[in-house]
Design a protein around this motif. Structure first.
Motif, PDB file in Angstrom:
ATOM      1  N   TRP A   1       2.232   4.893 -13.174  1.00 43.34           N
ATOM      2  CA  TRP A   1       2.764   4.970 -11.814  1.00 43.34           C
ATOM      3  C   TRP A   1       3.293   3.622 -11.319  1.00 43.34           C
ATOM      4  N   GLY A   2       3.186   2.579 -12.125  1.00 39.44           N
ATOM      5  CA  GLY A   2       3.537   1.222 -11.705  1.00 39.44           C
ATOM      6  C   GLY A   2       4.984   1.047 -11.279  1.00 39.44           C
TER       7      GLY A   2
ATOM      8  N   ASP B   1      -0.769  -2.058  -9.098  1.00 42.20           N
ATOM      9  CA  ASP B   1       0.471  -2.129  -9.859  1.00 42.20           C
ATOM     10  C   ASP B   1       1.745  -1.840  -9.064  1.00 42.20           C
ATOM     11  N   PRO B   2       1.906  -2.473  -7.897  1.00 40.46           N
ATOM     12  CA  PRO B   2       3.107  -2.210  -7.106  1.00 40.46           C
ATOM     13  C   PRO B   2       4.394  -2.659  -7.788  1.00 40.46           C
ATOM     14  N   ASP B   3       4.301  -3.679  -8.661  1.00 42.16           N
ATOM     15  CA  ASP B   3       5.521  -4.183  -9.305  1.00 42.16           C
ATOM     16  C   ASP B   3       5.688  -3.701 -10.740  1.00 42.16           C
TER      17      ASP B   3
ATOM     18  N   LEU C   1       0.837  -1.187   0.000  1.00 43.41           N
ATOM     19  CA  LEU C   1       0.000   0.000   0.000  1.00 43.41           C
ATOM     20  C   LEU C   1       0.876   1.241   0.000  1.00 43.41           C
ATOM     21  N   SER C   2       0.549   2.213  -0.856  1.00 39.88           N
ATOM     22  CA  SER C   2       1.254   3.501  -0.809  1.00 39.88           C
ATOM     23  C   SER C   2       0.667   4.330   0.330  1.00 39.88           C
ATOM     24  N   LEU C   3       1.321   5.416   0.683  1.00 39.19           N
ATOM     25  CA  LEU C   3       0.812   6.276   1.758  1.00 39.19           C
ATOM     26  C   LEU C   3      -0.580   6.821   1.459  1.00 39.19           C
TER      27      LEU C   3
ATOM     28  N   ILE D   1       1.266   8.068  -4.630  1.00 39.71           N
ATOM     29  CA  ILE D   1       1.119   7.741  -6.053  1.00 39.71           C
ATOM     30  C   ILE D   1       0.205   8.747  -6.754  1.00 39.71           C
ATOM     31  N   GLY D   2      -0.889   9.122  -6.128  1.00 42.60           N
ATOM     32  CA  GLY D   2      -1.788  10.119  -6.701  1.00 42.60           C
ATOM     33  C   GLY D   2      -2.808   9.572  -7.681  1.00 42.60           C
TER      34      GLY D   2
END
Length: 192
Positions: free
Chosen positions: A26-27, A17-19, A9-11, A150-151
């Motif tokens: 933004w992946g 798409d973390p990887d 999880l991003s902030l 990420i936005g």
């Protein structure tokens, strides 16, 4: 027994798409901290690796099925040996990764039945995660928070979700933080 959701999880709450495999602009945000940030048992599954069942949506399962079967480290060996259940309306055969089988077309009643007898660990799988969250079937969240905003992108919780959680633990892991929460409200089928 419990249904545990584990997510990168991003902030700002993005899980998509973390990887970088989806190819979004933004992946790959989870790998900005290096491979060590995502390697091994970052979610402290420990004994669950021997007795739990993994739960996936089809797309996440298909991605994992290209990555994990060829890996041979201790964590991968345990992950590969675990039973795996896949929610899918499009694909019927799941033999690319051993010990995988398809859930019924309406997976929620079966997931609820299984979680009463064995631990389930849901990995990624945004659509399925939202289904079990909305059905009140989640017992625990293990969220590995990455130091980035990420936005854009899909988030774990839908706007308007209201869920009460109890903090279980917070553990710094290099640049990331593993936060574990348990739900406080009665689950579907349980009395208050």
């Amino acid at each position: 027994m419990a249904l545990i959701i584990i997510e990168f999880l991003s902030l700002d709450g993005v899980i998509q798409d973390p990887d970088g495999a989806e190819g979004t602009p933004w992946g790959g945000w989870a790998f900005r901290q290096g491979r060590a940030a995502v390697a091994g048992d970052k979610f402290r599954l420990g004994p669950l690796l021997e007795g739990a069942t993994l739960l996936f949506g089809r797309r996440t399962w298909e991605h994992f099925a290209t990555l994990w079967p060829s890996r041979t480290d201790d964590f991968a060996t345990q992950l590969n040996a675990m039973p795996k259940l896949v929610a899918s309306r499009r694909r019927a055969i799941f033999d690319d990764w051993k010990n995988s089988e398809r859930l019924p077309a309406d997976p929620l009643p079966e997931i609820d039945r299984i979680r009463r007898h064995t631990d389930l660990v849901l990995i990624g799988s945004t659509s399925l995660a939202r289904q079990v969250i909305n059905a009140g079937l989640v017992d625990e969240y293990r969220l590995l928070i990455f130091p980035c905003v990420i936005g854009a992108g899909e988030r774990l919780f839908d706007p308007g979700d209201a869920i009460d959680l109890d903090l279980v633990s917070v553990e710094q892991k290099d640049a990331t933080v593993l936060i574990t929460y348990r739900t406080t409200a009665p689950k579907q089928g349980e009395q208050s």
